[in-house]
Design an enzyme around this catalytic site. Structure first.
Site, PDB file in Angstrom:
ATOM      1  N   LYS A 109      -1.004  10.592  -8.616  1.00 57.59           N
ATOM      2  CA  LYS A 109      -1.645  10.330  -9.908  1.00 57.59           C
ATOM      3  C   LYS A 109      -2.864   9.424  -9.787  1.00 57.59           C
ATOM      4  CE  LYS A 109       1.965  11.457 -13.132  1.00 57.59           C
ATOM      5  NZ  LYS A 109       2.719  11.116 -14.338  1.00 57.59           N
TER       6      LYS A 109
ATOM      7  N   LYS B 261       3.177  21.626  -8.735  1.00 55.24           N
ATOM      8  CA  LYS B 261       4.121  21.479  -9.842  1.00 55.24           C
ATOM      9  C   LYS B 261       3.463  21.859 -11.173  1.00 55.24           C
ATOM     10  CE  LYS B 261       5.173  17.249 -11.981  1.00 55.24           C
ATOM     11  NZ  LYS B 261       5.502  17.447 -13.376  1.00 55.24           N
TER      12      LYS B 261
ATOM     13  N   LYS C 212       1.896  18.646 -17.256  1.00 53.42           N
ATOM     14  CA  LYS C 212       1.252  18.477 -18.557  1.00 53.42           C
ATOM     15  C   LYS C 212      -0.244  18.307 -18.422  1.00 53.42           C
ATOM     16  CE  LYS C 212       5.109  15.924 -20.567  1.00 53.42           C
ATOM     17  NZ  LYS C 212       5.660  14.576 -20.347  1.00 53.42           N
TER      18      LYS C 212
HETATM   19  P1  ATP Z   1       3.188  13.891 -16.503  1.00 50.45           P
HETATM   20  O1  ATP Z   1       2.207  14.811 -15.834  1.00 50.45           O
HETATM   21  O2  ATP Z   1       2.619  13.126 -17.661  1.00 50.45           O
HETATM   22  O3  ATP Z   1       3.938  13.028 -15.521  1.00 50.45           O
HETATM   23  P2  ATP Z   1       5.466  15.689 -16.548  1.00 50.45           P
HETATM   24  O4  ATP Z   1       5.309  17.103 -16.902  1.00 50.45           O
HETATM   25  O5  ATP Z   1       5.703  15.338 -15.121  1.00 50.45           O
HETATM   26  O6  ATP Z   1       4.241  14.873 -17.181  1.00 50.45           O
HETATM   27  P3  ATP Z   1       7.449  13.779 -17.365  1.00 50.45           P
HETATM   28  O7  ATP Z   1       7.560  13.255 -18.754  1.00 50.45           O
HETATM   29  O8  ATP Z   1       6.857  12.906 -16.312  1.00 50.45           O
HETATM   30  O9  ATP Z   1       6.664  15.154 -17.444  1.00 50.45           O
HETATM   31  O10 ATP Z   1       8.878  14.231 -16.875  1.00 50.45           O
HETATM   32  C1  ATP Z   1       9.925  14.586 -17.776  1.00 50.45           C
HETATM   33  C2  ATP Z   1      11.011  15.307 -17.028  1.00 50.45           C
HETATM   34  O11 ATP Z   1      10.589  16.626 -16.700  1.00 50.45           O
HETATM   35  C3  ATP Z   1      11.397  14.641 -15.711  1.00 50.45           C
HETATM   36  O12 ATP Z   1      12.807  14.724 -15.554  1.00 50.45           O
HETATM   37  C4  ATP Z   1      10.709  15.489 -14.671  1.00 50.45           C
HETATM   38  O13 ATP Z   1      11.379  15.452 -13.420  1.00 50.45           O
HETATM   39  C5  ATP Z   1      10.809  16.858 -15.314  1.00 50.45           C
HETATM   40  N1  ATP Z   1       9.754  17.751 -14.834  1.00 50.45           N
HETATM   41  C6  ATP Z   1       8.420  17.546 -14.948  1.00 50.45           C
HETATM   42  N2  ATP Z   1       7.736  18.571 -14.422  1.00 50.45           N
HETATM   43  C7  ATP Z   1       8.670  19.451 -13.947  1.00 50.45           C
HETATM   44  C8  ATP Z   1       8.592  20.724 -13.287  1.00 50.45           C
HETATM   45  N3  ATP Z   1       7.415  21.283 -13.012  1.00 50.45           N
HETATM   46  N4  ATP Z   1       9.757  21.336 -12.965  1.00 50.45           N
HETATM   47  C9  ATP Z   1      10.948  20.783 -13.249  1.00 50.45           C
HETATM   48  N5  ATP Z   1      11.094  19.595 -13.864  1.00 50.45           N
HETATM   49  C10 ATP Z   1       9.964  18.931 -14.219  1.00 50.45           C
HETATM   50 MG    MG Z   2       5.842  13.289 -14.532  1.00 46.64          MG
END
Ligand code: ATP
Ligand code: MG
Length: 344
Positions: free
Chosen positions: A114, A206, A209
């Site tokens: 990040k 991955k 968001k």
């Molecule tokens: P950011 O990019 O802001 O970190 P994010 O998509 O990683 O957003 P988080 O809020 O950090 O979302 O994570 C929320 C939950 O979703 C966590 O348990 C994380 O492990 C899970 N998660 C995030 N992305 C994935 C993915 N691509 N596949 C499976 N689980 C995910």
């Molecule tokens: Mg995350």
């Protein structure tokens, strides 16, 4: 010592909730309600480790809350709230900043990803993110934490922090009548075919968001047309689907779509390939679109209905925060005694 079994997990209000969040986290959250007392948190303190527009953050917080409820989390039987309403998270995080070692945090891959190349300019909060995450979990002395694969390393750090606190303060913990350990070592729950959902544009990244391309992810707010378009455009290779799982090796995009299908259909990759082995992607994608639209359309409608009533959402968060704080305050009182602070 036996700890009361309790589930904690969180989702950041950073916008664009996507299929990875749904399959990696939300679906698991819902299933665990049957067996555990669960605490599900909209982690807004985590969100501001990168810039969040103040005019947009309230909506993002309410949207994640709506997603929790729309997926089937029961905010009456369990606890749903936003992190910033319970100050004990930040308070315990400070103590954990003094337990965790620089060397431990320096190994965290999420910070490296990040912060990118401009590390000097990343916030201190982004660096300390994992100690706040440990506090989120341990302020409730939670024993089980459902997360996606990407959070595994942070969970391990939470265990290391709990262990070091228990060791460093061992004598004081015993003197205050808590036995040999004050914090449990929380266990990650990372299971099933979609613990790491990948970008639809690049099977080695991955789904996230923050990806600049909206075509990289299925958002929980996408309508049927958007879902269909994104899946049709999703990157694949020219081969038909294999008959066995081994045939997915070195085919990350195929592996990802099969994993998504398996998770949505509540089955395994092997089962999906038993059905679609030999098929062209066009046929498989059509079936995947039907499955996705069937699952996400009702969820989408329910989220919209809930978001239209922010007063209800805010009431859920206030009620959850009050109950969460009751538990967190008890832990903090004991922690202050253990550390040696004088308090009221
Ligand atoms: P950011 O990019 O802001 O970190 P994010 O998509 O990683 O957003 P988080 O809020 O950090 O979302 O994570 C929320 C939950 O979703 C966590 O348990 C994380 O492990 C899970 N998660 C995030 N992305 C994935 C993915 N691509 N596949 C499976 N689980 C995910
Ligand atoms: Mg995350």
């Amino acid at each position: 010592m036996a700890f009361k079994q309790r589930v904690f997990s969180g989702v950041q209000p950073t916008g664009n909730l996507h299929l990875g969040n749904y399959l990696g986290a939300l679906v698991k959250f819902v299933a665990l309600q049957e067996r555990y007392d669960c605490i599900y948190c909209v982690v807004d303190l985590h969100a501001i480790t990168v810039w969040q527009e103040p005019a947009e953050l309230p909506h993002a917080i309410r949207e994640v809350t709506a997603a929790f409820i729309a997926c089937g989390i029961d905010p009456k039987k369990h606890i749903v709230f936003n992190q910033s309403q319970v100050a004990e998270h930040a308070e315990l995080a400070w103590i954990f900043n003094c337990v965790a070692r620089m060397g431990w945090l320096n190994r965290m891959t999420q910070f490296k990803e990040k912060a990118g190349k401009d590390r000097e300019n990343a916030s201190v909060g982004l660096y300390a993110y994992p100690t706040l995450m440990a506090a989120d979990i341990l302020v409730y002395r939670a024993t089980h934490v459902p997360v996606g694969e990407d959070q595994k390393q942070h969970l391990e750090l939470s265990r290391d922090i709990a262990q070091k606190f228990n060791n460093d303060f061992g004598a004081s913990i015993r003197a205050h009548g808590h036995g040999d350990a004050f914090f449990p070592l929380p266990e990650p729950l990372i299971q099933g075919p979609a613990t790491r959902v990948m970008s639809l544009r690049d099977g080695t990244k991955k789904m996230s968001k923050s990806d600049a391309s909206d075509y990289s992810r299925i958002n929980l707010t996408d309508d049927a047309d958007a879902i269909a378009q994104k899946i049709r455009k999703a990157k694949t290779d020219p081969e038909p689907l294999p008959h066995e799982e081994k045939g997915l090796e070195h085919r990350p995009e195929a592996d990802n779509l099969v994993g998504i299908y398996a998770a949505l259909a509540d089955t395994s990759r092997a089962q999906v390939l038993a059905q679609f082995g030999g098929a062209q992607f066009s046929a498989f994608k059509a079936a995947l679109i039907d499955l996705l639209v069937g699952k996400l359309a009702p969820l989408n409608a329910e989220m919209r209905r809930l978001i239209a009533d922010p007063a209800y959402i805010d009431q859920v968060l206030a009620d959850g925060a009050a109950r969460a704080q009751g538990l967190a305050a008890e832990t903090m009182k004991a922690v202050k005694d253990i550390v040696g602070f004088v308090h009221r």
